[in-house]
Design an enzyme around this catalytic site. Structure first.
Site, PDB file in Angstrom:
ATOM      1  N   LYS A 195       0.848  -1.184   0.000  1.00 11.58           N
ATOM      2  CA  LYS A 195       0.000   0.000   0.000  1.00 11.58           C
ATOM      3  C   LYS A 195       0.888   1.240   0.000  1.00 11.58           C
ATOM      4  O   LYS A 195       1.939   1.259   0.653  1.00 11.58           O
ATOM      5  CB  LYS A 195      -0.909  -0.027   1.235  1.00 11.58           C
TER       6      LYS A 195
ATOM      7  N   SER B 153      -9.666   1.566   2.854  1.00  7.46           N
ATOM      8  CA  SER B 153      -8.817   2.355   1.991  1.00  7.46           C
ATOM      9  C   SER B 153      -7.744   1.554   1.260  1.00  7.46           C
ATOM     10  O   SER B 153      -6.987   2.098   0.471  1.00  7.46           O
ATOM     11  CB  SER B 153      -8.113   3.431   2.835  1.00  7.46           C
TER      12      SER B 153
ATOM     13  N   SER C  65     -10.351  -1.066   6.907  1.00 13.02           N
ATOM     14  CA  SER C  65      -9.762  -0.746   5.609  1.00 13.02           C
ATOM     15  C   SER C  65      -9.031  -1.885   4.921  1.00 13.02           C
ATOM     16  O   SER C  65      -8.641  -1.755   3.765  1.00 13.02           O
ATOM     17  CB  SER C  65      -8.801   0.447   5.747  1.00 13.02           C
TER      18      SER C  65
END
Length: 465
Positions: free
Chosen positions: A55, A130, A154
């Site tokens: 990420k 996210s 997330s």
């Protein structure tokens, strides 16, 4: 794509094939912010030659790390996050920095500065956020392991929407050193795999004490994959009754009940528990106040002076104002306004401190029930992944306040929690969530293994044409 499947390939081909696939499918998914052509010679370790996606809020030395925000569009860290070092030591090779909601502040992956990330199962739908870019690459079979972060759900919500395994371990189980923060009391490093065995192995690599992160735990790291057996006989499993009652989709509840029947057949003791409805309806507003207040404080250093993007001005104050005005999206500015308002001295007692007290009440109620049980389970979401332009959810309904936000309890209390697939509805994956007592990841993985055996939902890869 599983780790075992990659291990049969020549070690030099493992990451190369993954890199090519990520390149090929990204035009459709928009899941990657930065590609990494990792030429490091790492041939030993539990993940020798295994491709991994990170990420884009994870610091990578010499590789741009933007957190999907314009204010960091030129930021190149001078150090690696601890988990990056651990993955390198285990032999992993990196292929991409993945898309995310801007600064990890969102649940759709529609707010990245490169545009929305798309779901491999249906390109008109979201991945969830996210950590949606990481989830999408695992779901598409491009990588067997992708790292994310989880502040509310997330990792676990994108796992449900994309049909993969998403793990958020106990608070402190994995070092957060080098992770661009969102809300420090809620943030966890998490990750995605295609099956439970790979998830157990990944935690062996990622977990452990780190003196660079004083919140990291001294608890020993177990050999999670070696003790994985799926045995749930005598395990006490609670059904989260509030969540099930809040869900209106009967097909999701039907699929969940089949999993429950399978657990009972394997000897688990399954009962339903109900928590105070008023507290459960406070999950999202409590999270929203605490998370945005902490984010406002954490991101005060994004000022155009210390690092990242800078917009010139005639004074230091003007530089900061110009940089933050142009560097943040309207979505992020809104959250900072809410966070700042909660932090005003005159508002702290009636907003922030009240939210913190409600958080404690929620944790106390859940921990009281878990004290006599091994896990609590529920559908991870009340629907399949929404379409990109879908804004029809009623944010005051029980379905939204409870069914769509219950996984934040794992962040409130720092409990290990994971989502894995339990089937499909209308050709879209649906997930089940497991939450266990702190540092009982072994129990969590074994219950997950039993569920995976019941559903047969393992290595669910959706090829992107």
């Amino acid at each position: 794509m599983s780790i075992d499947e990659l291990m049969v390939l020549d070690i030099k081909d493992r990451a190369n094939e993954s890199y090519k696939k990520v390149r090929a499918i990204n035009e459709k998914l928009n899941a990657v912010i930065t590609f990494i052509d990792d030429d490091g010679e790492r041939h030993e370790g539990k993940l020798a030659g295994i491709p991994v996606a990170l990420k884009d809020n994870i610091s990578t030395r010499g590789i741009k790390t933007t957190a999907a925000s314009d204010i960091l569009d030129n930021y190149v860290p001078v150090y690696d996050a601890t988990i990056v070092t651990k993955l390198k030591e285990a032999g992993a090779k990196f292929v991409a920095k993945t898309s995310m909601d801007e600064l990890a502040m969102g649940g759709t992956n529609r707010t990245a500065n490169i545009g929305p990330c798309l779901n491999p199962y249906d390109l008109s739908r979201i991945t969830g956020g996210s950590s949606g870019g990481s989830a999408a690459l695992v779901a598409a079979g491009a990588v067997p392991l992708a790292i994310g972060s989880d502040t509310g759900d997330s990792v676990r919500k994108p796992a449900a929407y994309c049909g993969v395994v998403g793990v958020k371990p106990s608070y402190g189980r994995i070092s957060r050193y080098g992770i661009i923060p969102y809300a420090s009391s809620l943030d966890h490093v998490g990750y995605f795999t295609a099956n439970v065995k790979d998830a157990a192995l990944a935690l062996e690599v990622l977990a452990g004490r780190d003196d660079k992160d004083m919140t990291s735990s001294f608890m020993p790291v177990e050999n999670y994959s070696e003790v994985l057996n799926g045995n749930v006989k005598g395990k006490k499993v609670l059904i989260f009754g509030n969540v099930l009652e809040a869900i209106t989709d009967e097909k999701i509840k039907e699929r969940f009940n089949k999993v429950v029947d399978g657990l009972k057949e394997r000897g688990a003791e399954v009962t339903t528990v109900h928590f105070d409805d008023d507290l459960m309806k406070c999950l999202f507003p409590t999270y929203f106040i605490i998370a945005n207040a902490e984010a406002t404080a954490n991101h005060s250093n994004l000022d155009g002076v210390r690092f990242g993007h800078r917009v010139d001005g005639d004074s230091m104050e003007e530089v900061m104002i110009n940089t933050r005005t142009r560097g943040f999206s309207s979505f992020i500015k809104k959250r900072f306004v809410i966070g700042s308002y909660s932090l005003f001295e005159e508002n702290q007692e009636r907003l922030l401190k009240k939210a913190q007290r409600v958080r404690r009440l929620i944790c106390d109620e859940v921990l009281k029930e878990l004290k006599e049980a091994d896990a609590i389970i529920a559908p991870a979401a009340g629907s399949v992944a929404p379409r990109l332009n879908d804004s029809s959810s009623d944010e005051l309904s029980d379905e939204y306040l409870i069914a769509e936000n219950h996984m934040v309890i794992g962040n409130f209390a720092g409990l290990p929690s994971m989502t894995l697939p339990m089937g499909y509805k209308d050709d879209m994956p649906i997930g089940i969530n497991i939450t266990c007592n702190a540092f009982k990841e072994t129990d969590m993985f074994n219950i997950a293994q039993a569920i995976e055996n019941i559903t047969g939902c393992k290595d669910m890869i959706k090829e992107v044409a």
